[in-house]
Design a protein around this motif. Structure first.
Motif, mmCIF file in Angstrom:
data_model
loop_
_atom_site.group_PDB
_atom_site.id
_atom_site.type_symbol
_atom_site.label_atom_id
_atom_site.label_comp_id
_atom_site.label_asym_id
_atom_site.label_seq_id
_atom_site.Cartn_x
_atom_site.Cartn_y
_atom_site.Cartn_z
ATOM 1 N N THR A 122 -36.258 -72.718 -5.759
ATOM 2 C CA THR A 122 -36.752 -73.977 -5.990
ATOM 3 C C THR A 122 -36.404 -75.012 -4.578
ATOM 4 O O THR A 122 -36.871 -75.138 -3.691
ATOM 5 N N THR A 123 -35.057 -74.124 -3.946
ATOM 6 C CA THR A 123 -34.646 -74.408 -2.569
ATOM 7 C C THR A 123 -35.981 -73.784 -1.536
ATOM 8 O O THR A 123 -35.918 -75.090 -0.404
ATOM 9 N N TYR A 124 -36.122 -72.644 -1.662
ATOM 10 C CA TYR A 124 -36.898 -71.829 -0.686
ATOM 11 C C TYR A 124 -38.500 -73.277 -0.632
ATOM 12 O O TYR A 124 -39.359 -73.776 0.720
ATOM 13 N N THR A 127 -37.863 -76.509 0.978
ATOM 14 C CA THR A 127 -37.986 -76.102 2.099
ATOM 15 C C THR A 127 -39.036 -75.933 2.981
ATOM 16 O O THR A 127 -39.411 -76.921 3.429
ATOM 17 N N VAL A 159 -37.080 -79.326 -8.542
ATOM 18 C CA VAL A 159 -35.380 -80.068 -8.139
ATOM 19 C C VAL A 159 -34.849 -80.735 -10.218
ATOM 20 O O VAL A 159 -33.979 -80.169 -10.590
#
Length: 215
Positions: A122-124, A127, A159
């Motif tokens: 999710t972070t990837y 971003t 998220v």
């Protein structure tokens, strides 16, 4: 051969957007099938609603991908208006799944390791989506802008899911967690709605300023 393909992708922004959009379509299809299976297997309204949500995003992405090479300006203009309307509607519809998460209608029993893996992905996604969206600020191709917008919206919704997953993986949804989820979930949904509205306003202003639809 591979070097030539990579160089073409670096030079041709539209080709790069097309390739990555096809990849996003396949990824979205896989996630929709996964949630659809869980919705049927577990009789889960939440998974069913997520399946429908991503299927709608998949349809929109597919339409945009196939329309990228279309040069009919009138048809494109109608399509862009329809896409913005659909994005607005399905983003508003995410309020229902968010409420299901907040009131604890979703179960998670896969443990912490899959949750951490989901957090990394999710972070990837967030971003990568934000970087690409920012890059389109000087791009006048509305189709590419809409594809990037869809990626941002999809990442933002992931998220909300991640937040709920991490809470359930570490314990349970108590009152404090419910309150936090309420504010963060609705903040994310309204942020997505805000992005749609802002991009739509910029889109309808462009023809007025230049006399023609600028692509």
């Amino acid at each position: 051969m591979l070097k030539k393909v990579i160089n073409n992708l670096k030079k041709d922004h539209s080709l790069r957007a097309f390739v990555f959009s096809v990849f996003s379509v396949l990824l979205t299809l896989s996630y929709s099938i996964y949630n659809g299976f869980l919705g049927i297997y577990k009789l889960s309204i939440w998974h069913g609603s997520i399946c429908i949500y991503y299927l709608l995003l998949l349809i929109i992405r597919t339409i945009l991908v196939f329309e990228m090479k279309n040069n009919n300006e009138k048809r494109k203009k109608i399509m862009h208006f329809v896409i913005y309307a659909l994005l607005f509607i399905i983003t508003i519809s995410m309020i229902a799944p968010a409420i299901f998460l907040i009131i604890g209608k979703r179960t998670y029993d896969l443990g912490l390791i899959p949750a951490i893996s989901m957090a990394a992905y999710t972070t990837y996604s967030v971003t990568f989506a934000i970087i690409n969206y920012y890059k389109t600020r000087t791009n006048n191709n509305t189709t590419i802008k809409q594809l990037r917008l869809i990626n941002v919206i999809s990442a933002l919704m992931s998220v909300i899911v991640l937040q709920n997953t991490l809470i359930l993986a570490n314990g349970e949804m108590n009152e404090n967690m419910k309150t936090m989820c309420f504010y963060t979930s609705f903040a994310i949904i309204f942020a997505a709605i805000f992005l749609i509205i802002i991009q739509f306003i910029r889109y309808i202003k462009t023809p007025c300023e230049n006399g023609v639809l600028k692509e």
